[in-house]
Design an enzyme around this catalytic site. Structure first.
Site, PDB file in Angstrom:
ATOM      1  N   CYS A   2      47.411  -0.950  81.133  1.00 55.49           N
ATOM      2  CA  CYS A   2      46.665  -1.604  80.058  1.00 55.49           C
ATOM      3  C   CYS A   2      46.219  -0.524  79.099  1.00 55.49           C
ATOM      4  CB  CYS A   2      45.445  -2.353  80.600  1.00 55.49           C
ATOM      5  SG  CYS A   2      45.822  -3.627  81.816  1.00 55.49           S
ATOM      6  N   ARG A  27      51.324  -0.212  76.139  1.00 53.93           N
ATOM      7  CA  ARG A  27      50.763  -0.131  77.491  1.00 53.93           C
ATOM      8  C   ARG A  27      50.563  -1.512  78.120  1.00 53.93           C
ATOM      9  NH1 ARG A  27      48.683   4.779  78.820  1.00 53.93           N
ATOM     10  NH2 ARG A  27      47.383   3.795  80.398  1.00 53.93           N
ATOM     11  N   TRP A  75      48.286  -5.749  80.564  1.00 53.75           N
ATOM     12  CA  TRP A  75      49.494  -5.996  81.344  1.00 53.75           C
ATOM     13  C   TRP A  75      49.009  -6.564  82.659  1.00 53.75           C
ATOM     14  CZ3 TRP A  75      52.043  -3.803  85.766  1.00 53.75           C
ATOM     15  CH2 TRP A  75      53.405  -4.107  85.850  1.00 53.75           C
ATOM     16  N   ASN A 101      41.228  -0.439  82.622  1.00 51.77           N
ATOM     17  CA  ASN A 101      42.630  -0.108  82.887  1.00 51.77           C
ATOM     18  C   ASN A 101      42.702   0.422  84.306  1.00 51.77           C
ATOM     19  OD1 ASN A 101      45.341   0.734  82.762  1.00 51.77           O
ATOM     20  ND2 ASN A 101      44.727   2.762  82.068  1.00 51.77           N
ATOM     21  N   GLY A 102      43.550  -0.192  85.134  1.00 52.19           N
ATOM     22  CA  GLY A 102      43.696   0.254  86.506  1.00 52.19           C
ATOM     23  C   GLY A 102      43.668  -0.917  87.462  1.00 52.19           C
ATOM     24  N   GLU A 481      70.661   6.248  85.008  1.00 50.31           N
ATOM     25  CA  GLU A 481      69.745   6.084  83.874  1.00 50.31           C
ATOM     26  C   GLU A 481      70.311   5.113  82.856  1.00 50.31           C
ATOM     27  OE1 GLU A 481      66.715   6.555  80.933  1.00 50.31           O
ATOM     28  OE2 GLU A 481      66.811   6.562  83.118  1.00 50.31           O
ATOM     29  N   LYS A 485      68.461   1.653  81.544  1.00 52.03           N
ATOM     30  CA  LYS A 485      68.199   1.340  80.138  1.00 52.03           C
ATOM     31  C   LYS A 485      68.715  -0.049  79.790  1.00 52.03           C
ATOM     32  CE  LYS A 485      65.769   4.446  78.809  1.00 52.03           C
ATOM     33  NZ  LYS A 485      65.243   4.209  80.145  1.00 52.03           N
ATOM     34  N   GLU A 488      66.400  -2.673  81.382  1.00 52.42           N
ATOM     35  CA  GLU A 488      65.055  -2.695  80.824  1.00 52.42           C
ATOM     36  C   GLU A 488      64.969  -3.489  79.531  1.00 52.42           C
ATOM     37  OE1 GLU A 488      62.603   1.304  81.744  1.00 52.42           O
ATOM     38  OE2 GLU A 488      64.449   1.617  80.640  1.00 52.42           O
ATOM     39  N   HIS A 504      84.646   1.241  99.018  1.00 51.23           N
ATOM     40  CA  HIS A 504      83.817   0.974 100.185  1.00 51.23           C
ATOM     41  C   HIS A 504      82.963  -0.282  99.987  1.00 51.23           C
ATOM     42  CE1 HIS A 504      84.856   4.737 102.219  1.00 51.23           C
ATOM     43  NE2 HIS A 504      84.900   5.262 100.994  1.00 51.23           N
ATOM     44  N   LYS A 603      54.354   0.949  79.613  1.00 52.68           N
ATOM     45  CA  LYS A 603      54.788   2.337  79.490  1.00 52.68           C
ATOM     46  C   LYS A 603      54.328   3.200  80.662  1.00 52.68           C
ATOM     47  CE  LYS A 603      56.650   5.665  77.015  1.00 52.68           C
ATOM     48  NZ  LYS A 603      58.101   5.679  76.792  1.00 52.68           N
TER      49      LYS A 603
END
Length: 608
Positions: A2, A27, A75, A101-102, A481, A485, A488, A504, A603
């Protein structure tokens, strides 16, 4: 998770708060709110959805009077993203408002205790216990009430608090969540990130865990967890507002992709001195490095994949066993770590909860820690024995790009530095690798120039149900990566596979028309990867390949090819990730996604 912001001074607080919240929206962006003190009352306005909804509700802040207030963009963790669950939260008596925040891990027990004492809860959030605890402990001294409250909390928090009995005062306190004070002239601020401060001041104070700040327009006082006043240094923010703005690009992500040559130059150039690599205010001696029998790299998300790329370089150049481990796994796996282990910790924000926990566990077992982070004064930077900053500048888009490449670049510097200290490189090799590092910003720009077909290729794959990314060795690291991307920001299913593992099991997933992104930049293994391309093509796959300019044979096998600038295989992930970033970006754009603010993501993940 947040974003929080606070202001006290002479301006209309609601407008300052809204400006700050807009810069913090990366955030969290599923609800937002503000609380402003005026004439002995707290006015609270909060909405579900984006900050634009809050701007509309408050007429861009004009309908809310007062010069002291707090704001929040959320968030959601505890409770759905609704108007009621949005912050700020009010005490039952209306005297206190809190933003957070947390995560409060013991909130359930506290909630039951407070309910038994007659406190009424309006929301489903963990945060509401905080404001009721403050009300319960308050006897005229807000500082004491806050100290007693935080002593009851377990978990992580950055809290902003206002009280009607203190009409021109903000209180802020932190534990394992970022919180920065902005020092102005006749006005003062707090925020989760300097992006919310730089429009007003470049003077910042970074709070440590357990510290409490009391802010008025005229002064800032800081206390330790016992209430004793302490002095903290004022730091200067070195970048301006223009760095946090789009600069004419449609999205922050595209801007940050294009900034990568400059960002990598900022990370490398100050450390490349003549014929040497110079670390930041510390040195790892050859004697110490010779005693290191294992290097662990730990991180989450893209930072973990940066670690995977760096691992290959460290092992190849230094000949030290190196392992990249997800922080969320390392913290719980009873790791085999001792004083002969060097732990490298990667985090863009420096506040990633799992990474912090893994780092503390390894330190407890005797490991020396080296942090590679972007944010000065962050928790990880302070906990580490040594820190290398990436100097990437602000990264606003939730999906990292220049954060990843600068981490990889700094890992390469570390690998070369260590190999030199251990005598693993002869003079000619050392000179060649240093030359390559100095040329990397230019080669990144060349790769960007070569990547224009990504937009056309994205149009072909926009309707794909899933995409497979394959590669070997360093190419597999960057394929991971690239797949992340794509997931996301485009919301398409994407998975990375080691190309040698196709037979395999994975090849059973290949059907007619299946998109496969093949990274083929590892010279020693390019022929084998070419065989894997032929395998999937034979079964009907459509292949887009990432390759070096010397690989002309790939043109006869892949349907589309994106070339990168030439570089030694060990360093190729720094370049080959660029076309993968652009492919994800343009695929998301083709599908109308909210590229800078992908759903369900934030983020900085500051809770487990």
């Amino acid at each position: 998770m947040c974003g929080i912001v606070g202001y006290t001074g002479t301006q209309r607080a609601s407008q300052v708060l809204l400006e700050g919240l807009k810069t913090l929206e990366y955030r969290g962006y599923d609800s937002a709110g503000l609380a402003v003190l005026h004439q002995g009352k707290i006015t609270v306005e909060k909405v579900s959805g984006r900050i634009a909804n809050l701007c509309e509700k408050t007429h861009d802040g004009l309908s809310v009077e007062g010069c002291t207030g707090i704001g929040h963009t959320r968030w959601a963790t505890h409770g759905a993203p609704t108007d009621v669950n949005a912050h700020p939260h009010l005490s039952n008596d209306g005297r206190f408002a809190v933003v957070h925040n947390g995560i409060i891990e013991n909130y359930a027990a506290l909630r039951e205790e407070l309910r038994a004492k007659g406190y009424t809860f309006r929301s489903e959030t963990d945060t509401e216990v905080v404001v009721h605890l403050i009300e319960m402990y308050y006897q005229g001294d807000l500082k004491k009430a806050v100290i007693k409250t935080v002593a009851r909390l377990e978990g992580s928090y950055a809290l902003g608090i206002v009280c009607t009995d203190h009409p021109n005062t903000l209180f802020a306190v932190k534990e394992a969540s970022p919180l920065i004070l902005g020092i102005g002239a006749g006005e003062n601020f707090f925020a989760s990130d300097v992006t919310a401060l730089i429009a007003h001041t470049k003077n910042a104070v970074y709070l440590d865990d357990g510290e409490l700040a009391e802010l008025t327009g005229e002064e800032v006082r800081i206390y330790d967890c016992t209430g004793r006043e302490i002095q903290k240094p004022v730091s200067r923010i070195t970048w301006g507002m223009e760095a946090a703005e789009k600069g004419g690009y449609e999205h922050f992500m595209l801007k940050e992709i294009m900034e990568q040559p400059a960002a990598v130059k900022a990370a490398l150039s100050p450390r490349l001195k003549d014929d040497e690599i110079v670390l930041d205010d510390f040195e790892l001696s050859g004697e110490y490095l010779s005693r290191v029998n294992k290097i662990l790299i730990t991180a989450c998300g893209s930072a973990y994949y940066a670690g995977c790329a760096g691992r290959y370089a460290i092992e190849k150049l230094c000949r030290i066993p190196t392992e990249a481990v997800l922080a969320s796994e390392l913290r719980y796996c009873d790791p085999i770590v001792d004083e002969h282990t060097l732990l490298i910790v990667l985090s863009q924000s420096g506040e990633t909860a799992d990474t912090i926990a893994a780092m503390k566990e390894c330190k407890r077992r005797g490991a020396r820690t080296l942090a590679i982070v972007n944010v000065v004064g962050s928790t990880i930077a302070k906990l580490a024995d040594n820190t290398l900053y990436t100097w990437a500048g602000p990264e606003i888009a939730v999906a990292t790009t220049k954060g990843y490449t600068t981490q990889v670049a700094v890992l390469y510097l570390f690998a070369l530095y260590t190999a030199r200290k251990l005598g693993r490189l002869d003079g000619e090799e050392w000179t060649g690798y240093l030359r390559e590092m100095r040329m990397m910003p230019r080669k990144l720009q060349e790769t960007l120039d070569l990547s224009h077909p990504a937009e056309r290729i994205a149009k072909k794959y926009r309707d794909a149900r899933s995409l497979f990314f394959i590669g070997r060795n360093t190419d597999y690291a960057v394929a991971q990566e690239g797949a992340l991307k794509m997931k996301e920001i485009s919301y398409l299913h994407a998975e990375a596979y080691a190309a040698g593992e196709l037979k395999h099991g994975t090849i059973a997933l290949i059907v007619e028309g299946q998109p496969v992104i093949a990274v083929c930049c590892c010279d020693e293994l390019s022929e084998k990867t070419m065989n894997n391309i032929i395998e999937v093509k034979t079964r009907g796959a459509k292949v887009a390949a990432i390759a070096k300019p010397g690989n002309r044979a790939i043109l006869s096998q892949a349907d589309d090819v994106l070339f990168i600038a030439d570089t030694p295989s060990v360093f190729s992930p720094l370049l080959s990730v660029v076309p993968l970033q652009l492919l994800a970006y343009y695929t998301a754009k083709e599908n109308g996604r909210d590229i800078d603010k992908p759903r369900n993501l934030a983020k900085s993940v500051t809770v487990e």
